[in-house]
Design a protein around this motif. Structure first.
Motif, short mmCIF file in Angstrom:
data_model
loop_
_atom_site.label_atom_id
_atom_site.label_comp_id
_atom_site.label_asym_id
_atom_site.label_seq_id
_atom_site.Cartn_x
_atom_site.Cartn_y
_atom_site.Cartn_z
N GLY A 145 11.67 3.04 -1.83
CA GLY A 145 11.05 4.35 -1.75
C GLY A 145 9.53 4.33 -1.73
O GLY A 145 8.90 5.37 -1.58
N LYS A 147 5.89 3.75 -0.11
CA LYS A 147 5.30 3.70 1.22
C LYS A 147 4.18 2.67 1.20
O LYS A 147 3.22 2.80 0.46
CB LYS A 147 4.75 5.08 1.59
CG LYS A 147 5.88 6.05 1.97
CD LYS A 147 5.36 7.44 2.22
CE LYS A 147 5.04 8.12 0.94
NZ LYS A 147 5.47 9.51 0.84
N SER A 166 8.92 1.59 2.75
CA SER A 166 8.73 2.24 4.05
C SER A 166 7.40 1.81 4.64
O SER A 166 6.35 2.08 4.06
CB SER A 166 8.73 3.75 3.89
OG SER A 166 9.88 4.15 3.21
N PRO A 167 7.44 1.13 5.80
CA PRO A 167 6.17 0.73 6.42
C PRO A 167 5.46 1.95 7.00
O PRO A 167 6.05 2.73 7.73
CB PRO A 167 6.61 -0.22 7.54
CG PRO A 167 8.03 0.14 7.83
CD PRO A 167 8.61 0.75 6.58
N THR A 168 4.19 2.12 6.64
CA THR A 168 3.44 3.29 7.08
C THR A 168 2.17 2.83 7.78
O THR A 168 1.33 2.18 7.16
CB THR A 168 3.06 4.14 5.87
OG1 THR A 168 4.23 4.33 5.07
CG2 THR A 168 2.52 5.49 6.28
N VAL A 183 -1.34 9.13 0.06
CA VAL A 183 -0.59 9.16 1.31
C VAL A 183 0.33 7.94 1.36
O VAL A 183 1.47 8.01 1.79
CB VAL A 183 -1.52 9.19 2.54
CG1 VAL A 183 -0.75 8.95 3.82
CG2 VAL A 183 -2.26 10.51 2.61
#
Ligand code: NA
Ligand code: NA
Lengths: 326, 429, 181
Positions: A145, A147, A166-168, A183
């Motif tokens: 979960g 980022k 999660s790759p952002t 963010v």
């Protein structure tokens, strides 16, 4: 002769400093026959793709790119960026110092990325680790979960996904704000880059999982190189070796103060146990399958070759230990 | 290395009316040819492509789009009414209304010209009606609406951040305090200038009911800056994404909530804005190549050496650069001016120990005001068009406002905390 | 004669320009949706997308170049006109305009030449999308080529204005007057 050398980092960066080593060596050892003009901060080209296109067009003569970018030209080289492959600096340096191995890579890169002559794979800011803002990560489960700011390279994206985060993608100038405002919950970078950009003001935890060596791939204008007489070719190759020494020692030398700065900003540094590191390696294993699926037969061959080179180097180093120990 | 002569060609092209795009493109090409380095024209072309390949720049069309939705959607009257009920009873009240409305409008859109025409169309006739000198009314409108690019969001701040590779979020938040100082400064000038017009009577104070009603009408549009800055600061989105969210919010507001425009009208805006944005983006692209040619000529270093020969005091440097930028702003549009001069000047200032965001905001303020300085100023042209007052009359009436604005530029130059204090406090830089 | 040629060019240029401008409006809409999708997926669904960033950048590049002809056709190219405006009713003005269109034409041709060379380096793959870069590299040279037609139309108009100075306005001036009327 004149060498036009662009780069996309600022004047304080190790890349710029290392190029000063290169420039000094080339200009002094060639007795002024070769002049080196360095253009920092993306003045001439702002990203790897553009700078490499400049090398291909013959405008630029020398540039540092990444393995990931070269993989956009020749996919098998992506094998070198697979996570948890290289165990430590000594092995990595031994592998990339093997001129026979590098020569074979060079030949393939030249075929698919015309005029781009791979000169060396050096260090670019040290081992990549996972650093987070709110939560201490000790296992892949802790990453669920979260980022993580990840460069848009496919292997890196895949790695973060397999680890459960999660790759952002966030543009580099906005990473500071993205970490500070939340963010993203973390980033994967070398400690040197983290501290150079004051990310420790938001990052509170780092786990030294060392998932990637992220070699810096330096390419030279092939036509230009071949136009030099052998004496000057030798100057260039030697200059690059000198530059390589700087790049490889920089993170080792800078690491200590960088970690101190990280701790001073209330950062916690966590060294995973062997079992914990193994958990990361298991979780990341599918990245390898992903690579094999997409890079085809040639990809598999080069992965095997890379692993063989690693084993060779490990054996060599072991042999050195044996001499010392007995 | 190439000769910096192409800056001269560029100037000549501009003077004879060759569009900025062609002047930017052609002048370095000529020099590369003449200096026998035609190979590097490849670089100019590559910049033309990859100068645009930047996620940050997407915010430019988005903020233009949001601005169009806001100004075409009947939202301006609500903001003006809100301002009126707050300050109309003061001496020179209608003048204050223009300033307050321009400040609020600045927080909704990223450009100044839209604000000038929207607010000018509503309030210049109104001021004429209440015995304001038309030239004064037009000058005040022009001087106030330049706040459109000083108060965030701001298209030219985006361009500076793009050119200098700095954080947009930091720039935006750094623009807030200077924007409010400009707003107050203009109100002071208006208060003093109004003495020359003894016929002008203040309005009656708006009733509580009127105030409440106007607030209710204006509250939703005025939420835009809260959403944009709150969303960025709250970690919900990045500045570029904030711009897209602003578009969504403006559409929902004007089509579905306030019902001041239709889906079809809104859809037509997309085609309109894409053309307007393209006209700017292509200049951004060409200017990227131009900036590379500037690096290639080494002119920035020569100027740095020259300036350091005069002084190494950052205050003195700021003094010289501000005057230079003011002159640039007289002749050149803010966007192209930043694209051309930021890569030359900003490195010099950064080297002298000045924060890139601080300098960026000062540069943006200076060149924004340039939009309202004669002989070339888009805001001035629009104000003249809206009011029907000839340019030379407005140019005279605007002098006291410009004087104070220029003083404020020195103020924020010499007191960096006024600029970077807030973003540092909020932890975005 | 010039008038007729200018009109003939306009018959080709205007529909191309209008079509590509409409199309770029759609691209802008798609860009907006993509970026909103990016926010939504990351913030609300907590599953960030890796391809929206690059896609919307590529769309913006397409949008910008698609609009080149219409920006030119509508004389929307930003220029510094405070000197030339003073010359508006003189022959020199038209001479300067001819010069502007000739320089545009020269520039476009040079850009197309180098754009083609750049296009040929486009076999490299994009970072996150499974497409080779030449799918993007192609749009500037193509749209620049179409803009050449617009430049020629404008050039013919200006030559006409110079020759038949003060007799009848060229099509572009007439169109401009229509627009403002
Ligand atoms: Na604004
Ligand atoms: Na001006």
């Amino acid at each position: 002769y004149k060498l036009t050398v662009p780069h996309v980092s600022n004047l304080d960066s190790y890349n710029h400093q290392s190029l000063l080593v290169f420039k000094n060596y080339v200009e002094s050892r060639s007795n002024g026959a070769i002049e080196v003009d360095i253009y920092p901060s993306g003045q001439l080209c702002s990203n790897a793709k553009e700078c490499l296109a400049g090398i291909q067009a013959g405008m630029f003569d020398y540039f540092q790119t990444t393995i990931a970018e070269l993989a956009n030209y020749w996919q098998p080289i992506g094998a070198f960026d697979l996570p948890y492959m290289l165990p430590n600096d000594r092995v990595a340096e031994c592998v990339y110092d093997n001129e026979k191995f590098l020569g074979d890579v060079r030949e393939n890169v030249l075929k698919t990325a015309p005029n781009s002559r791979l000169m060396m794979v050096s260090n670019s800011g040290g081992w990549r680790n996972i650093a987070t803002t709110k939560k201490q990560v000790k296992s892949p489960d802790d990453l669920k979960g979260l980022k993580l700011r990840t460069v848009p390279a496919k292997i890196q994206q895949q790695l973060v996904k397999e680890l459960g985060a999660s790759p952002t993608p966030i543009a580099w100038p906005e990473v500071y704000t993205a970490l500070s405002t939340g963010v993203v919950d973390g980033t994967k970078n070398g400690i040197v880059d983290i501290v150079q950009n004051r990310f420790q003001e938001s990052l509170d935890y780092i786990i030294l999982d060392g998932h990637a060596y992220m070699g810096g791939a330096w390419v030279f204008n092939d036509k230009k190189f071949k136009s030099f007489p052998n004496e000057l070719k030798q100057v260039i190759v030697d200059a690059i070796a000198a530059q390589n020494q700087y790049l490889r020692s920089y993170p080792k030398h800078r690491e200590y103060t960088a970690y101190e700065e990280f701790k001073k900003a209330n950062g916690t540094i966590y060294s995973p146990s062997a079992a914990e590191k193994a958990a990361f390696q298991t979780a990341a294993a599918p990245v390898r399958d992903y690579f094999l699926d997409t890079a085809g037969k040639q990809g598999e061959e080069w992965l095997n070759r890379f692993e063989a080179e690693i084993s060779n180097c490990e054996a060599q180093i072991q042999a050195d230990y044996d001499i010392q120990f007995n | 290395m190439i000769s910096p002569i192409f800056l001269g060609y560029f100037l000549i092209f501009l003077l004879i009316g060759v569009p900025v795009l062609f002047a930017l493109g052609l002048s370095p090409i000529i020099t590369f040819f003449m200096d026998d380095q035609a190979l590097f024209i490849n670089m100019l072309y590559q910049r033309l492509y990859s100068g645009l390949d930047n996620f940050l720049l997407l915010a430019l069309p988005f903020f233009m789009l949001a601005g169009e939705c806001m100004s075409s959607g009947g939202i301006t009257p609500r903001i003006v009414a809100f301002a009126q009920t707050r300050v109309q009873h003061m001496r020179g009240g209608l003048g204050h209304v223009v300033i307050i409305a321009a400040t609020m409008f600045g927080a909704l859109t990223g450009s100044s010209v839209a604000a000038t025409s929207a607010i000018g169309n509503m309030l210049i006739p109104e001021m004429k009606k209440y015995k304001y000198d038309p030239a004064y009314a037009a000058a005040l409108t022009a001087a106030a609406t330049v706040l459109g690019t000083i108060i965030p969001p701001s298209g030219i701040m985006l361009i500076y951040a793009f050119v200098m590779n700095t954080s947009v979020a930091a720039m935006f938040i750094a623009g807030i305090v200077p924007g409010l100082i400009f707003c107050m400064g203009l109100m002071v000038v208006n208060r003093f200038q109004i003495r020359h017009y003894p016929d002008i009577q203040p309005f009656e104070r708006a009733s509580k009911e009127e105030r409440r009603k106007s607030l209710k009408m204006a509250i939703l549009p005025l939420m835009t800056p809260v959403i944009i800055l709150g969303g960025i600061y709250g970690g919900i989105f990045t500045p570029t994404e904030a711009a897209a969210v602003a578009v969504l919010y403006a559409i929902i507001l004007s089509v579905y909530v306030l019902k001041v425009s239709t889906v079809k009208q809104t859809y037509a805006l997309f085609a309109k804005v894409s053309v307007n944005a393209a006209a700017i983006l292509i200049i951004v692209a060409a200017a990227s190549g131009f900036a590379s040619a500037i690096s290639f000529s080494g002119i920035s270093d020569s100027i740095a050496v020259f300036l350091n020969g005069i002084t190494d005091n950052p205050y003195m440097l700021f003094f010289i650069i501000n005057i230079f930028l003011f002159v640039v702003g007289m002749f050149l549009d803010a966007g192209p001016a930043i694209l051309i001069f930021a890569p030359i000047i900003a490195p010099i200032m950064i080297n002298a120990g000045i924060d890139p965001t601080h300098f960026g905001v000062v540069m943006v303020c200076n060149l924004s005001i340039g939009l309202a300085t004669p002989p070339m100023g888009l805001v001035l042209f629009v104000a003249s068009g809206v009011s029907g007052v000839p340019l030379q009359h407005i140019s005279k009436a605007i002098i006291p406002f410009l004087l104070v604005e220029f003083l404020i530029i020195f103020l924020i130059s010499f007191f960096p905390q006024l600029v970077i204090g807030l973003p540092q406090l909020l932890g975005v830089m | 004669m010039l008038k007729g040629t200018e009109k003939a060019f306009n018959k080709v240029n205007a529909p191309i320009a209008n079509f590509s401008a409409k199309f770029s409006g759609i691209l802008l809409l798609v860009m907006t949706v993509l970026v909103l999708l990016q926010v939504g997926c990351r913030y609300i669904l907590n599953t960030p997308l890796s391809w929206t960033d690059e896609t919307s950048r590529f769309l913006m590049i397409y949008m910008t170049y698609l609009c080149l002809p219409i920006v030119y056709l509508r004389d929307q190219n930003i220029a510094m006109t405070f000197i030339t405006d003073k010359l508006k009713n003189t022959r020199i003005y038209h001479l300067f305009m001819i010069l502007a269109h000739v320089s545009a034409l020269a520039l476009f041709v040079i850009w197309i030449y180098f754009g083609w060379a750049f296009f040929k380096t486009g076999s490299v793959m994009a970072d996150s999308l499974p497409i080779p870069m030449y799918t993007i590299y192609i749009v500037p040279p193509v749209m620049l080529a179409l803009s050449c037609l617009t430049a020629i139309e404008k050039l013919i108009g200006s030559v006409h204005d110079l020759i038949h100075f003060a007799s009848e306005p060229s099509l572009s001036v007439a169109l401009e007057q229509d627009a403002t009327a």
